[in-house]
Motif scaffolding. Structure first.
Motif, mmCIF file in Angstrom:
data_model
loop_
_atom_site.group_PDB
_atom_site.id
_atom_site.type_symbol
_atom_site.label_atom_id
_atom_site.label_comp_id
_atom_site.label_asym_id
_atom_site.label_seq_id
_atom_site.Cartn_x
_atom_site.Cartn_y
_atom_site.Cartn_z
ATOM 1 N N VAL A 76 16.166 0.535 8.433
ATOM 2 C CA VAL A 76 16.991 1.641 8.235
ATOM 3 C C VAL A 76 16.183 2.723 8.556
ATOM 4 C CG1 VAL A 76 18.546 0.502 6.694
ATOM 5 C CG2 VAL A 76 16.763 1.891 5.840
ATOM 6 N N CYS A 77 16.819 3.840 8.914
ATOM 7 C CA CYS A 77 16.103 5.469 9.237
ATOM 8 C C CYS A 77 15.586 5.972 7.740
ATOM 9 C CB CYS A 77 17.416 6.243 9.702
ATOM 10 S SG CYS A 77 16.473 7.942 10.038
ATOM 11 N N GLN A 78 14.574 6.206 7.935
ATOM 12 C CA GLN A 78 13.750 6.679 6.808
ATOM 13 C C GLN A 78 14.229 7.955 6.421
ATOM 14 O OE1 GLN A 78 9.463 7.498 7.804
ATOM 15 N NE2 GLN A 78 9.173 5.422 8.175
ATOM 16 N N ILE A 116 19.601 2.335 15.614
ATOM 17 C CA ILE A 116 20.217 1.846 16.778
ATOM 18 C C ILE A 116 19.620 2.616 18.024
ATOM 19 C CG2 ILE A 116 22.459 1.655 15.577
ATOM 20 C CD1 ILE A 116 23.239 4.262 17.056
ATOM 21 N N MET A 117 18.606 3.246 18.010
ATOM 22 C CA MET A 117 18.127 3.698 19.238
ATOM 23 C C MET A 117 16.539 4.087 19.157
ATOM 24 S SD MET A 117 19.777 7.582 19.158
ATOM 25 C CE MET A 117 21.432 6.841 18.436
ATOM 26 N N ILE A 118 16.014 4.295 20.284
ATOM 27 C CA ILE A 118 14.494 4.727 19.997
ATOM 28 C C ILE A 118 14.229 6.035 20.695
ATOM 29 C CG2 ILE A 118 12.324 3.877 20.773
ATOM 30 C CD1 ILE A 118 13.623 2.135 18.877
ATOM 31 N N ASP A 119 13.700 6.961 20.150
ATOM 32 C CA ASP A 119 13.242 8.227 20.704
ATOM 33 C C ASP A 119 12.064 8.044 21.606
ATOM 34 O OD1 ASP A 119 12.644 10.843 21.036
ATOM 35 O OD2 ASP A 119 12.786 11.507 18.957
ATOM 36 N N MET A 179 8.258 8.302 13.587
ATOM 37 C CA MET A 179 9.456 8.950 13.669
ATOM 38 C C MET A 179 10.428 8.384 14.845
ATOM 39 S SD MET A 179 9.179 10.427 10.917
ATOM 40 C CE MET A 179 10.896 11.718 11.226
ATOM 41 N N ARG A 180 9.929 7.626 15.575
ATOM 42 C CA ARG A 180 10.667 7.066 16.715
ATOM 43 C C ARG A 180 11.891 6.115 16.504
ATOM 44 N NH1 ARG A 180 8.266 8.445 21.471
ATOM 45 N NH2 ARG A 180 6.182 8.831 21.502
ATOM 46 N N LEU A 181 11.862 5.393 15.694
ATOM 47 C CA LEU A 181 13.158 4.825 15.074
ATOM 48 C C LEU A 181 14.257 5.565 14.500
ATOM 49 C CD1 LEU A 181 11.444 1.686 13.551
ATOM 50 C CD2 LEU A 181 12.005 1.993 15.981
ATOM 51 N N CYS A 182 15.361 5.657 15.241
ATOM 52 C CA CYS A 182 16.305 6.629 14.939
ATOM 53 C C CYS A 182 17.775 5.916 14.694
ATOM 54 C CB CYS A 182 16.672 7.580 16.162
ATOM 55 S SG CYS A 182 15.115 8.609 16.544
ATOM 56 N N CYS A 183 18.534 6.518 13.878
ATOM 57 C CA CYS A 183 20.000 5.976 13.476
ATOM 58 C C CYS A 183 20.952 6.953 14.243
ATOM 59 C CB CYS A 183 20.356 6.152 12.082
ATOM 60 S SG CYS A 183 20.425 7.813 11.414
ATOM 61 N N ILE A 184 22.265 6.909 13.968
ATOM 62 C CA ILE A 184 23.256 7.611 14.838
ATOM 63 C C ILE A 184 23.228 9.164 14.708
ATOM 64 C CG2 ILE A 184 25.039 7.355 12.869
ATOM 65 C CD1 ILE A 184 25.666 7.421 16.648
ATOM 66 N N CYS A 242 20.329 10.890 13.840
ATOM 67 C CA CYS A 242 19.110 11.557 14.380
ATOM 68 C C CYS A 242 19.491 12.378 15.720
ATOM 69 C CB CYS A 242 18.029 10.313 14.560
ATOM 70 S SG CYS A 242 17.582 9.803 13.007
ATOM 71 N N MET A 243 19.935 11.452 16.553
ATOM 72 C CA MET A 243 20.236 12.203 17.834
ATOM 73 C C MET A 243 19.343 12.975 18.673
ATOM 74 S SD MET A 243 23.245 11.253 18.471
ATOM 75 C CE MET A 243 23.542 12.094 20.032
ATOM 76 N N PRO A 244 18.244 12.055 19.088
ATOM 77 C CA PRO A 244 17.114 12.606 19.939
ATOM 78 C C PRO A 244 17.536 12.960 21.160
ATOM 79 C CG PRO A 244 16.853 10.267 19.793
ATOM 80 C CD PRO A 244 18.065 10.783 18.859
ATOM 81 N N GLU A 245 16.699 13.938 21.813
ATOM 82 C CA GLU A 245 17.143 14.565 22.826
ATOM 83 C C GLU A 245 16.983 13.441 24.431
ATOM 84 O OE1 GLU A 245 14.539 17.845 24.039
ATOM 85 O OE2 GLU A 245 15.448 18.917 22.382
ATOM 86 N N THR A 246 15.915 12.759 24.044
ATOM 87 C CA THR A 246 15.592 11.475 25.130
ATOM 88 C C THR A 246 15.456 10.210 24.120
ATOM 89 O OG1 THR A 246 14.320 13.123 26.495
ATOM 90 C CG2 THR A 246 14.089 10.726 26.810
ATOM 91 N N TYR A 247 16.530 9.149 24.647
ATOM 92 C CA TYR A 247 16.432 8.106 23.598
ATOM 93 C C TYR A 247 16.555 6.948 24.656
ATOM 94 C CZ TYR A 247 21.603 8.585 23.951
ATOM 95 O OH TYR A 247 22.899 8.532 24.148
ATOM 96 N N TRP A 248 16.372 5.880 24.151
ATOM 97 C CA TRP A 248 16.813 4.389 24.507
ATOM 98 C C TRP A 248 17.555 3.717 23.678
ATOM 99 C CZ3 TRP A 248 12.013 2.385 27.982
ATOM 100 C CH2 TRP A 248 11.909 2.859 29.214
ATOM 101 N N SER A 249 18.560 3.037 23.856
ATOM 102 C CA SER A 249 19.287 2.030 22.923
ATOM 103 C C SER A 249 18.170 0.950 22.791
ATOM 104 C CB SER A 249 20.592 1.598 23.556
ATOM 105 O OG SER A 249 20.415 0.838 24.514
ATOM 106 N N LEU A 250 18.728 0.083 21.497
ATOM 107 C CA LEU A 250 17.852 -1.146 21.403
ATOM 108 C C LEU A 250 17.985 -2.163 22.395
ATOM 109 C CD1 LEU A 250 18.420 -1.484 17.502
ATOM 110 C CD2 LEU A 250 16.453 -0.351 18.596
ATOM 111 N N THR A 251 19.126 -2.063 22.857
ATOM 112 C CA THR A 251 19.496 -3.258 24.043
ATOM 113 C C THR A 251 18.481 -2.882 25.394
ATOM 114 O OG1 THR A 251 21.795 -3.380 23.312
ATOM 115 C CG2 THR A 251 21.234 -4.208 25.659
ATOM 116 N N LYS A 252 18.493 -1.434 25.743
ATOM 117 C CA LYS A 252 17.732 -1.017 26.527
ATOM 118 C C LYS A 252 16.026 -1.466 26.500
ATOM 119 C CE LYS A 252 16.733 2.598 30.038
ATOM 120 N NZ LYS A 252 16.924 4.016 30.411
#
Length: 801
Positions: A220-222, A229-232, A241-246, A248-258
């Motif tokens: 889970v997000c700290q 659900i996504m990676i910054d 701090m790269r592991l993000c939840c819904i 967090c909304m980073p500017e540049t992110y990849w989904s876990l699937t990607k």
């Protein structure tokens, strides 16, 4: 078969089966799957039922093709092994027969001598004085000493015969063939036909659910205590701090699937890279091992020669000393007046002076032997240095071949960006390069000195695309030449190619260009000097280092360090590898296709030149092997009439071959040189240009009608100093239409133009900036294309007058 399978139901859900799972780890009943089975499935082995028939047909075709290739591979190697063993059997039998004849002959001679001695002893009765005289003559007689020395002369030819039997080169060749067969066989069997078909035939609609499924993580997000659900992907973010939840909304992110897909792609790339490195490493180490073996054998032979020659010198000195000893008992009655006076002069000296004279006379013999030995050791050192230079060249070449492959794609991009900035900042301040070149005409004429002033401006270009190719714009307005020459090749465009390019060729009508692209072959559309990348052809398992287009058809041959030659044809706008030519045991250094397209000529580091012709089924087969070279064959060239062939290599030989009426190549002339030749080129039927490896000169040979031989012309062309880069992958090219010779030497490419007096002179010197440069000329001589290791781009140059 397809209609029957559609009626089958899934045993798990009792629903209509629409696909089949070809995973070998599941049971047969479970292979049939319905729509419910496919939900959430991530298996790549699932295939729609409607595609099973096509896959089966393609499977049978690919399996048959693979089987044919393996059978051809086995037949080729078995025939070579059989040929080698038969030759070895005949040679060993001849050696043993020679050794037996030598021993039997000597036994007969010894028996005859013993019988003669016994007859003399029985027939002669001599007195005491005569016996004493025989003893003295036996001890001091020169003839007797010579006889004693010659009694064991028969051991020398017998030793030579035994040493020839002890030569394991033939056995080593058989072991090499067996190892090569095993490697090639394993490589072909590693091809997973089913996996290859599944990647091609899988229906993306059925598998769409697998790509959309988000992986589940027990993390889970700290910050927000919600599901990750996504990676910054921002480079400036800390790792933790790269592991993000819904939220967090980073500017540049990849989904876990990607991320999962990208990681799988990375693992596949890593696996393919490491497997390829194993094959590359074996090929490179094989060359180095051969060089080491060659050095070891030659040093042993040279040391053996020094020992034998020194022993011969000692024997000669011994005979001279014995001759002086025999003179002790010489009767004075036979001496002349001058001889007596000479002896008296010695006798009047004191004892110390006489002893010094005796020592001095002996010292002359000893000093002469030691001087010869010193000269031999000095010559041996020079020869060994040449062997070490060859090994160093092989090591440097292996390093250059594997250098780019050892860095990641990101490092390659960083290097390119660095080159962009460097070129962009320096293009505006490029200084004029003034070179004073001394030119000596190879034909009758006086020496000329021409000043060649050259200024080339390479403008900045944009960052490369992901596929490694990029069109680079050239600022034509900045291109200026201080002094117009008869012909020069100016840059009109550049195209980035990160992958190594060791060979380039353009087709007969200047519409298609091919270039080496690491293990692949890049196909380019060629339109009046502008090129566009179309596709890559795969097939070779190692670096492509030689390419040659047909003179009038869209077909070509390619050679590689994987020891194979591939024959390609354009059929219905699709390039196909129609045949793999196997036979060489080392890399393919140079390839030629005759003007009538009925003959392929190849040379290799296995010391051979091989001739290939088409049979009635339009398949290439080997018809002749030329084995007169004793070291790597680096370059070959055909004359204008196609009836003469010239070759050069690391044995410092130039060999000229002639095609007889039976279409068989025979050796016409052998020329021994002081240096290796890496580039050689027929200019017509009577003139040959030759570029030594480490001499800064271009030499020319011309046919002499009186001697019916090619003779070295006393004139040559002086080149700029170059001490590195003894590579042969950029053959010299003579274009009759433009009457120019393109000749590489180190980091320089020379444009040599024929003048009014039918003499070549340097028209342009192109400083590529790196000795690893490779290129080709279009058939009309209008465009010159060069790739180099420093810029990693293809330069397209156009001829101007």
């Amino acid at each position: 078969m397809s209609s029957q399978l559609i009626k089958v139901e899934c045993p798990l859900h009792n629903s209509e089966a629409i696909a089949i799972n070809l995973d070998p780890n599941i049971q047969l009943p479970e292979m049939l799957q319905c729509i419910y089975c496919l939900v959430g499935s991530t298996s790549r082995s699932i295939v729609p039922l409607r595609d099973i028939k096509n896959i089966l047909e393609n499977f049978v075709t690919l399996q048959q093709q693979k089987s044919d290739e393996i059978n051809q591979l086995k037949r080729t190697y078995l025939m070579q092994l059989l040929d080698n063993l038969c030759k070895m059997k005949q040679e060993i039998n001849n050696f043993i027969d020679n050794g037996i004849n030598i021993i039997q002959t000597q036994l007969q001679i010894d028996k005859q001598e013993e019988e003669e001695v016994m007859k003399n002893v029985e027939s002669e009765v001599i007195g005491f004085n005569q016996q004493v005289k025989q003893i003295i003559e036996y001890q001091y007689s020169y003839c007797q000493q010579q006889k004693l020395l010659n009694e064991l002369n028969w051991t020398q030819p017998l030793s030579e015969v035994l040493q020839q039997i002890n030569n394991f080169e033939g056995i080593q060749n058989c072991l090499d063939l067996l190892r090569d067969l095993k490697n090639e066989y394993q490589m072909k069997n590693e091809i997973n036909i089913v996996g290859k078909l599944l990647l091609i035939e899988s229906d993306p609609e059925i598998l769409r659910g697998s790509s959309s499924e988000t992986p589940k993580l027990n993390i889970v997000c700290q910050q927000h205590q919600k599901e990750i659900i996504m990676i910054d992907m921002n480079e400036n973010i800390e790792k933790s701090m790269r592991l993000c939840c819904i939220e967090c909304m980073p500017e540049t992110y990849w989904s876990l699937t990607k991320c999962k897909e990208k990681w799988k792609t990375f693992e596949q790339k890593k696996r393919a890279y490491l497997q390829q490195q194993i094959f590359d490493m074996e090929a490179q180490y094989e060359q180095i091992r051969d060089q080491n073996k060659k050095i070891e054998q030659q040093i042993i032979e040279q040391l053996k020669g020094v020992r034998v020659q020194f022993e011969d010198i000692l024997a000669i000195n011994k005979r001279k000393i014995l001759s002086n000893i025999n003179m002790v008992n010489e009767d004075w009655i036979n001496l002349s007046q001058d001889d007596i006076l000479e002896r008296v002069e010695i006798l009047i000296k004191n004892e110390e002076s006489q002893n010094q004279m005796i020592h001095s006379e002996y010292q002359q013999f000893s000093d002469y032997a030691l001087k010869l030995l010193q000269e031999q050791v000095k010559e041996l050192k020079v020869q060994q240095q040449n062997l070490y230079d060859n090994l160093r060249s092989t090591l440097c070449h292996s390093q250059e071949i594997s250098k780019s492959a050892s860095s990641s794609d990101q490092n390659c991009l960083n290097d390119i960006y660095y080159q962009i900035n460097e070129i962009g900042s320096s293009s505006k301040n490029t200084q004029k390069l003034q070179e004073l070149i001394q030119i000596q005409s190879y034909d009758i004429g006086s020496d000329l000195i021409k000043k060649n002033q050259r200024k080339e401006n390479d403008s900045a270009f944009s960052s490369p695309k992901n596929n490694g190719y990029e069109d680079i714009q050239i600022d034509k307005e900045n291109m200026d030449f201080e002094e117009k020459q008869p012909i020069q090749y100016q840059i009109i465009s550049k195209y980035q190619q990160v992958q190594n390019c060791y060979a380039i060729s353009v087709n007969f009508d200047q519409t298609i260009m091919i270039s080496g692209c690491s293990n692949d072959i890049a196909i380019w559309e060629f339109n009046n000097g502008k090129i566009k990348h179309i596709q890559n052809l795969q097939g070779h398992s190692n670096q492509v280092i030689s390419l040659q287009f047909s003179v009038d058809k869209n077909e070509f041959v390619s050679g590689s360090t994987d020891k194979s030659i591939r024959y390609w044809q354009l059929i219905n706008n699709i390039w196909l590898c129609k045949q793999v030519l196997l036979g060489h045991k080392r890399q393919i250094d140079c390839l030629l296709m005759s003007n009538n397209n009925h003959q392929i000529i190849s040379c290799s580091c296995d010391k051979t030149i091989r001739i290939w012709r088409k049979n009635q089924q339009s398949l290439w087969f080997q018809v002749q092997t030329l084995t007169n070279h004793s070291a790597y064959v680096r370059c070959i060239s055909l004359s204008k009439s196609q009836n003469l062939l010239v070759s050069c290599g690391e044995d410092k030989m130039i060999l000229i071959w002639e095609l007889n009426k039976s279409k068989v190549w025979n050796l016409k002339q052998s020329i021994k040189n002081d240096d290796f030749g890496y580039r050689i080129c027929f200019m017509d039927d009577i003139k040959i240009a030759w570029q030594p490896r480490s001499q800064n000169k271009t030499y020319f040979y011309e046919y002499d009608t009186k001697t019916n031989q090619f003779e070295l012309d006393k004139h040559h062309i002086m080149l700029q100093y170059s001490s590195e880069g003894y590579q042969n992958f950029f053959p010299s090219i003579y274009n009759e239409q433009k009457q120019v010779l393109i000749n590489k030497h180190g980091q320089f490419v020379y444009i040599m133009k024929m003048n009014e007096s039918h003499s070549l002179e340097i028209s342009q010197v192109i400083n590529i900036g790196h000795y690893c440069n490779y290129g080709s000329l279009t058939n009309d001589g209008q465009f010159l294309v060069i790739w180099d290791e420093k810029s990693k781009c293809l330069q397209v140059r156009q001829a101007t007058f």
